[in-house]
Write a protein that holds these residues in place. Structure first.
Motif, mmCIF file in Angstrom:
data_model
loop_
_atom_site.group_PDB
_atom_site.id
_atom_site.type_symbol
_atom_site.label_atom_id
_atom_site.label_comp_id
_atom_site.label_asym_id
_atom_site.label_seq_id
_atom_site.Cartn_x
_atom_site.Cartn_y
_atom_site.Cartn_z
ATOM 1 N N GLY A 154 -6.958 1.542 -3.079
ATOM 2 C CA GLY A 154 -8.289 1.132 -2.619
ATOM 3 C C GLY A 154 -8.445 -0.379 -2.622
ATOM 4 N N ASP A 155 -8.020 -1.023 -3.716
ATOM 5 C CA ASP A 155 -8.105 -2.483 -3.778
ATOM 6 C C ASP A 155 -7.213 -3.135 -2.728
ATOM 7 O OD1 ASP A 155 -9.877 -2.279 -5.879
ATOM 8 O OD2 ASP A 155 -8.303 -2.420 -7.416
ATOM 9 N N LEU A 156 -6.023 -2.543 -2.527
ATOM 10 C CA LEU A 156 -5.124 -3.119 -1.533
ATOM 11 C C LEU A 156 -5.678 -2.966 -0.113
ATOM 12 C CD1 LEU A 156 -1.659 -1.992 -2.946
ATOM 13 C CD2 LEU A 156 -2.632 -4.289 -2.941
ATOM 14 N N HIS A 157 -6.368 -1.856 0.140
ATOM 15 C CA HIS A 157 -7.007 -1.685 1.455
ATOM 16 C C HIS A 157 -8.094 -2.740 1.663
ATOM 17 C CE1 HIS A 157 -4.941 1.759 3.039
ATOM 18 N NE2 HIS A 157 -5.215 2.527 1.990
ATOM 19 N N THR A 212 -1.830 5.569 -6.423
ATOM 20 C CA THR A 212 -3.083 5.943 -5.769
ATOM 21 C C THR A 212 -4.247 5.113 -6.269
ATOM 22 O OG1 THR A 212 -2.240 8.201 -5.571
ATOM 23 C CG2 THR A 212 -4.608 7.868 -5.256
ATOM 24 N N GLY A 213 -4.280 4.757 -7.527
ATOM 25 C CA GLY A 213 -5.401 4.015 -8.083
ATOM 26 C C GLY A 213 -5.526 2.600 -7.557
ATOM 27 N N VAL A 262 0.843 -1.201 0.000
ATOM 28 C CA VAL A 262 0.000 0.000 0.000
ATOM 29 C C VAL A 262 0.874 1.245 0.000
ATOM 30 C CG1 VAL A 262 -1.613 1.349 1.391
ATOM 31 C CG2 VAL A 262 -2.013 -1.088 1.054
ATOM 32 N N ASP A 263 1.954 1.222 0.778
ATOM 33 C CA ASP A 263 2.829 2.400 0.857
ATOM 34 C C ASP A 263 3.499 2.696 -0.480
ATOM 35 O OD1 ASP A 263 2.157 2.607 3.496
ATOM 36 O OD2 ASP A 263 3.903 1.487 4.226
ATOM 37 N N LYS A 264 3.764 1.641 -1.275
ATOM 38 C CA LYS A 264 4.481 1.842 -2.527
ATOM 39 C C LYS A 264 3.557 1.896 -3.740
ATOM 40 C CE LYS A 264 8.543 -0.666 -0.807
ATOM 41 N NZ LYS A 264 9.435 -1.849 -1.019
#
Length: 310
Positions: free
Chosen positions: A150-153, A146-147, A141-143
């Motif tokens: 959301g999916d990674l969250h 931006t698009g 998520v840190d790397k």
């Protein structure tokens, strides 16, 4: 002896009474013979009935023998062969219950050991793997652009939820709080988890001054409460559950009652398991299930008993 006594009395009565019987029976003698025969048969029936009454108790006790329950012994020892028969029956019940308790104890001990093994593997293997995956997702998520964040969250939330679920399953399989803090704290935690999972209110009345008991007694009480609450969640459709735990110098009483639909007719695997666990600590388990008043499970444990090793 009974028949000999009856015929002896009949012979003496015939010999000493003024009644006689002619070679050719007269009509006036027939009533005397009929009355004498009726008296002999009635006396014989009454004496035999009183002497063989323990057999009725024995047959009734045989009809009440139920493997998951403790059977009553016959107090009336009878006489002669009946005494030996009743004593043999009581001894047979003692052997059966001892063997059944030993077999159930071995099976439940193996079950608890398997639960502990699975809980350790869930915590040490799957739990750690999910934790590593969660940390890897955090770095991603840190790397990530931006698009993709959301999916990674969403993936993080899914992994975190799986980790919480695995931890919950491990706690249910192996209640560490029971071993560390005792039955009172373990039941408190169990009721809180039940309310969070089902939304059903639990009214608790737990003896706050309850001392630590034999580990087997605490484990049996915990597992009975756990199974009872599981049945409430699955079948009762209840709005409220009461959990009471109090102890005297001689007995520990655990009561779980719900206001659901009740009407339990047949005992499933869960109730059978509760009865088997109760036998391990010489406890009495009663289940009252009314279609209009819900189900009540009561476990009464003699606290001075030396329970079987788990």
């Amino acid at each position: 002896m009974i028949n000999g006594l009856v015929f002896t009395v009949g012979t003496l009565a015939l010999a000493l009474s003024p009644a006689t019987v002619s070679t050719h029976i007269r009509l006036t003698e027939i009533p005397v013979l009929v009355v004498g025969l009726a008296a002999i048969l009635a006396a014989n029936a009454l004496l035999l009935r009183s002497s063989l009454a323990p057999l009725d108790q024995l047959a009734s006790s045989m009809g009440r023998v139920d493997p998951p329950r403790r059977s009553d012994r016959i107090d009336d020892r009878g006489t002669g062969d009946l005494r030996h028969l009743i004593a043999s029956f009581n001894a047979m019940l003692d052997r059966l219950e001892t063997e059944r308790t030993s077999a159930s104890g071995s099976a439940l001990a193996a079950q608890e050991a398997e639960r502990a093994r699975i809980a350790r593997e869930l915590h040490d293997e799957i739990g750690q793997s999910l934790t590593v995956a969660l940390l890897a997702l955090k770095r991603a998520v840190d790397k990530a652009p931006t698009g993709l964040r959301g999916d990674l969250h969403h993936a993080q939330d899914a992994v975190r939820g799986s980790l919480d679920e695995v931890s919950g399953i491990a706690r249910r399989l192996r209640p560490d709080v029971l071993e560390d803090l005792g039955l009172h704290s373990a039941l408190n935690a169990l009721c809180s988890e039940f309310t969070q999972a089902t939304g059903v209110d639990v009214v608790k009345h737990l003896d706050a001054h309850l001392a630590r008991l034999d580990p087997n007694i605490e484990l049996v009480c915990y597992r009975v409460a756990q199974e009872a609450l599981t049945n409430v969640a699955r079948h009762a459709g209840a709005d409220k559950v009461r959990v009471d735990l109090h102890a005297t110098d001689e007995h520990l009483t655990l009561r779980i009652a719900d206001d659901g639909k009740g009407g339990v007719v047949t005992a499933g695997a869960g109730i059978t398991g509760m009865r088997e666990r109760a036998l391990l600590v010489d406890a009495t388990l009663t289940i009252d299930s009314s279609s209009s008043e819900g189900t009540q499970i009561r476990l009464i444990v003699p606290v001075h008993v030396q329970s079987r090793p788990r």
